[in-house]
Each structure stands twice: as structure tokens, then as C-alpha cells.
Design a protein around this motif. Structure first.
Motif, PDB file in Angstrom:
ATOM      1  N   HIS A  51     -39.236  16.278  18.564  1.00 35.70           N
ATOM      2  CA  HIS A  51     -40.352  16.699  19.423  1.00 35.70           C
ATOM      3  C   HIS A  51     -41.690  16.424  18.725  1.00 35.70           C
ATOM      4  N   LEU A  52     -41.766  16.768  17.455  1.00 36.83           N
ATOM      5  CA  LEU A  52     -43.032  16.589  16.719  1.00 36.83           C
ATOM      6  C   LEU A  52     -43.275  15.120  16.380  1.00 36.83           C
ATOM      7  N   MET A  53     -42.222  14.377  16.079  1.00 41.91           N
ATOM      8  CA  MET A  53     -42.376  12.935  15.798  1.00 41.91           C
ATOM      9  C   MET A  53     -42.935  12.215  17.033  1.00 41.91           C
ATOM     10  N   LYS A  54     -42.434  12.592  18.216  1.00 40.78           N
ATOM     11  CA  LYS A  54     -42.925  11.962  19.459  1.00 40.78           C
ATOM     12  C   LYS A  54     -44.402  12.281  19.651  1.00 40.78           C
ATOM     13  N   LEU A  55     -44.762  13.540  19.424  1.00 35.96           N
ATOM     14  CA  LEU A  55     -46.166  13.956  19.544  1.00 35.96           C
ATOM     15  C   LEU A  55     -47.045  13.143  18.588  1.00 35.96           C
ATOM     16  N   LEU A  56     -46.551  12.930  17.380  1.00 42.94           N
ATOM     17  CA  LEU A  56     -47.332  12.192  16.374  1.00 42.94           C
ATOM     18  C   LEU A  56     -47.465  10.723  16.756  1.00 42.94           C
ATOM     19  N   GLU A  57     -46.381  10.128  17.238  1.00 45.52           N
ATOM     20  CA  GLU A  57     -46.435   8.730  17.709  1.00 45.52           C
ATOM     21  C   GLU A  57     -47.514   8.572  18.776  1.00 45.52           C
ATOM     22  N   GLN A  58     -47.535   9.530  19.725  1.00 47.24           N
ATOM     23  CA  GLN A  58     -48.519   9.480  20.821  1.00 47.24           C
ATOM     24  C   GLN A  58     -49.941   9.586  20.282  1.00 47.24           C
ATOM     25  N   ASN A  59     -50.063  10.160  19.077  1.00 46.39           N
ATOM     26  CA  ASN A  59     -51.386  10.344  18.495  1.00 46.39           C
ATOM     27  C   ASN A  59     -51.680   9.356  17.374  1.00 46.39           C
ATOM     28  N   GLY A  60     -50.945   8.261  17.348  1.00 50.17           N
ATOM     29  CA  GLY A  60     -51.297   7.159  16.455  1.00 50.17           C
ATOM     30  C   GLY A  60     -50.677   7.186  15.066  1.00 50.17           C
ATOM     31  N   VAL A  61     -49.681   8.047  14.853  1.00 52.12           N
ATOM     32  CA  VAL A  61     -48.984   8.028  13.555  1.00 52.12           C
ATOM     33  C   VAL A  61     -47.638   7.329  13.756  1.00 52.12           C
ATOM     34  N   PRO A  62     -47.421   6.159  13.136  1.00 55.21           N
ATOM     35  CA  PRO A  62     -46.130   5.488  13.298  1.00 55.21           C
ATOM     36  C   PRO A  62     -45.021   6.264  12.590  1.00 55.21           C
ATOM     37  N   THR A  63     -43.862   6.383  13.249  1.00 57.25           N
ATOM     38  CA  THR A  63     -42.742   7.131  12.659  1.00 57.25           C
ATOM     39  C   THR A  63     -41.454   6.304  12.730  1.00 57.25           C
ATOM     40  N   HIS A  64     -40.432   6.818  12.085  1.00 52.81           N
ATOM     41  CA  HIS A  64     -39.126   6.123  12.092  1.00 52.81           C
ATOM     42  C   HIS A  64     -38.303   6.494  13.328  1.00 52.81           C
ATOM     43  N   PHE A  65     -38.800   7.421  14.157  1.00 53.32           N
ATOM     44  CA  PHE A  65     -38.022   7.924  15.302  1.00 53.32           C
ATOM     45  C   PHE A  65     -37.714   6.826  16.316  1.00 53.32           C
ATOM     46  N   VAL A  66     -36.456   6.782  16.789  1.00 52.16           N
ATOM     47  CA  VAL A  66     -36.083   5.849  17.854  1.00 52.16           C
ATOM     48  C   VAL A  66     -35.583   6.627  19.071  1.00 52.16           C
ATOM     49  N   GLU A  67     -34.546   7.435  18.889  1.00 51.97           N
ATOM     50  CA  GLU A  67     -33.919   8.078  20.043  1.00 51.97           C
ATOM     51  C   GLU A  67     -33.015   9.226  19.621  1.00 51.97           C
ATOM     52  N   GLU A  68     -33.092  10.346  20.349  1.00 48.12           N
ATOM     53  CA  GLU A  68     -32.166  11.457  20.091  1.00 48.12           C
ATOM     54  C   GLU A  68     -30.825  11.119  20.728  1.00 48.12           C
ATOM     55  N   LEU A  69     -29.766  11.170  19.913  1.00 46.68           N
ATOM     56  CA  LEU A  69     -28.430  10.780  20.385  1.00 46.68           C
ATOM     57  C   LEU A  69     -27.655  11.953  20.925  1.00 46.68           C
ATOM     58  N   SER A  70     -27.798  13.086  20.265  1.00 48.56           N
ATOM     59  CA  SER A  70     -27.056  14.296  20.616  1.00 48.56           C
ATOM     60  C   SER A  70     -27.851  15.449  20.005  1.00 48.56           C
ATOM     61  N   PRO A  71     -27.453  16.692  20.292  1.00 49.91           N
ATOM     62  CA  PRO A  71     -28.256  17.817  19.761  1.00 49.91           C
ATOM     63  C   PRO A  71     -28.519  17.764  18.251  1.00 49.91           C
ATOM     64  N   ARG A  72     -27.580  17.180  17.492  1.00 48.67           N
ATOM     65  CA  ARG A  72     -27.873  17.139  16.050  1.00 48.67           C
ATOM     66  C   ARG A  72     -27.952  15.722  15.451  1.00 48.67           C
TER      67      ARG A  72
END
Ligand code: UDP
Length: 236
Positions: A56-77
């Protein structure tokens, strides 16, 4: 996307390779450690909460111009992330004195800092993650000057974005730890996690601790605190 072989198992996460050499799957565990592994335990539900809060926070940061390693949530964990080589630094950002800073400088916990404080520790469990400054980092080539400037800028941006976002949820962002990585082409991205394991979150009104200090200091209601953070962020 499926896990192939286990690449690495850390204290709180397992990391797997996938059929795509550029992508990894992170699997969050309920295991908790503190004081460089001296204290061990389990926090029921922590893996899921840290996975979901981090994403949730990585997505928020991406939207605000911070590149992250996040791609996709696969399952709850489990989450798909870009493969990086981790810059061997823990980047700590502090708004209010707590933990090791309060101890080191003899400040009462909760003392507001007049300016945001940035610290770096060299990631090495055997050495106990010693604090290093820019000179050490350049001399030891843990990062280049260009990388360090980029990382410092991103860390302060993360602080601005998260502090503002969390304030509306009645959460005070006291301090936190970030890790950055390099993609195959050298691009610096935010990696690792952003969760109650790696941040100090205090309730803005009551000052109640809603983070891993409840585990470190045996304050009780550890699971409740992690759930409360998830509830405030995701509305559940
Ligand atoms: N932190 C972390 N991993 C570490 C050390 C620190 O995630 O190995 C986080 C910690 O949760 C806190 C911030 O970084 O939000 C500052 O931690 P501090 O240096 O005060 O150390 P601590 O008191 O947690 O040992």
C-alpha cells in the motif's frame, strides 16, 4: 508467476526466484526478531499485515515520484518485486527522537527534532550494523556519491509523503528504516519493506506505540497494534 528456487531466507522474509530472471517473489513470515536476533518470537498475522502495508505504501510512493521495486501483490503474504542488488546500507530517517538516537544523545523519547535527521548504517549482522557517514560510504564504496545523493533525496521524499499521509490517519511517523537496491541497469529503487517492523508509528492523540517496539519492549498487545495500522491504512 510462480516461485522456483529459494534465493534467500532472512529474519522476516523468504525471497524466491521465478521463471523471469528479473523478478522475485517475497514471502513474508510471522517470525519476529529484535536486538540483532537475540530476541525471537512470532507475531500472529504479521506476515500478511507487513506485506499488505508495505505494498500500500510502496504504491503511494510510486504515485509520488519515488521509484520502487514493487510489481504486484500475489497473495496476502506474497509479492512480486523487481530483482535488485541491495545497497548495503540501512537508511534511517528520524523526525522525533526515539530508540537508539534517544539513548545515544541522552534525549527523552518523544523529543521533536528541529530538523529531519538522516543516518546510515552498514548492513552487516556480525558487526551489528554499525553507523557510518558519507566518508565511510564513499571510502568503502558501499555506494557512489551520485547514488548516495539520490538515496538521500528519495529518503527525505519518502518522509514527506508518508508523514503527511499518516498524519490524516492519526499516526505520527517517528522514525523509519529504508533499503535501496540497484536494478540490472544501475537504476536506484526503493526496496525491502515499510511496515510496523521498520517504522515507529505513534497514535497522534494518545501517543500509544503501534509498532514493533511493543514486541521489543514486551509492552503487550503486539498483534493488536499491527492490526490497528492495517485497519487505519486499508479501512479494515
Ligand atoms: N530499524 C529497522 N531495522 C534495524 C534497525 C532499525 O527497521 O535493523 C528501524 C526501527 O524500527 C526504527 C528506526 O529504524 O523505526 C530507528 O531505529 P533505531 O536506530 O532507533 O534502533 P532500535 O532502537 O530500533 O534498535
Amino acid at each position: 508467476m510462480e516461485k522456483t528456487n529459494l534465493l534467500y531466507e532472512g529474519k522476516a522474509k523468504k525471497v524466491y526466484e521465478t521463471s523471469d530472471p528479473a523478478l522475485l517473489i517475497v514471502d513474508y513470515k510471522d517470525d519476529a526478531t529484535a536486538f540483532n536476533g537475540l530476541k525471537k518470537g512470532t507475531i500472529a498475522g504479521k506476515g500478511e499485515i507487513n506485506n499488505r502495508v508495505t505494498n500500500h505504501l510502496m504504491k503511494l510512493l510510486e504515485q509520488n515520484g519515488v521509484p520502487t521495486h514493487f510489481v504486484e501483490e500475489l497473495s496476502p503474504r506474497e509479492t512480486v518485486v523487481k530483482r535488485v542488488s541491495i545497497v548495503p546500507l540501512e537508511v534511517i530517517v528520524r523526525n522525533i527522537a526515539a530508540g537508539s538516537l534517544a539513548k545515544r544523545l541522552g534525549l527523552p523519547e518523544g523529543t521533536k527534532l528541529k530538523k529531519t535527521v538522516l543516518e546510515f548504517c552498514y548492513k552487516d549482522d556480525e558487526l551489528g550494523d554499525p553507523m557510518v557517514n558519507e566518508y565511510h560510504i564513499l571510502a568503502m564504496e558501499y555506494a557512489t556519491k551520485e547514488e548516495l545523493d539520490l538515496i538521500s533525496g528519495y529518503a527525505l521524499k519518502v518522509n514527506d509523503v508518508l508523514s503527511t499521509y499518516l498524519k490524516d490517519l492519526n499516526i505520527e511517523l517517528i522514525d523509519f528504516k529504508l533499503e535501496f537496491g540497484r536494478l540490472a541497469d544501475g537504476t536506484i529503487v526503493l526496496a525491502d519493506e515499510i511496515s510496523p517492523d521498520t517504522c515507529r508509528f505513534w497514535d497522534s492523540v494518545t501517543g500509544e506505540k503501534l509498532d514493533k517496539d511493543r514486541f521489543r519492549r514486551d509492552l503487550g498487545h503486539v498483534e493488536d497494534a499491527y492490526h490497528e495500522i492495517l485497519r487505519r491504512l486499508m479501512g479494515e
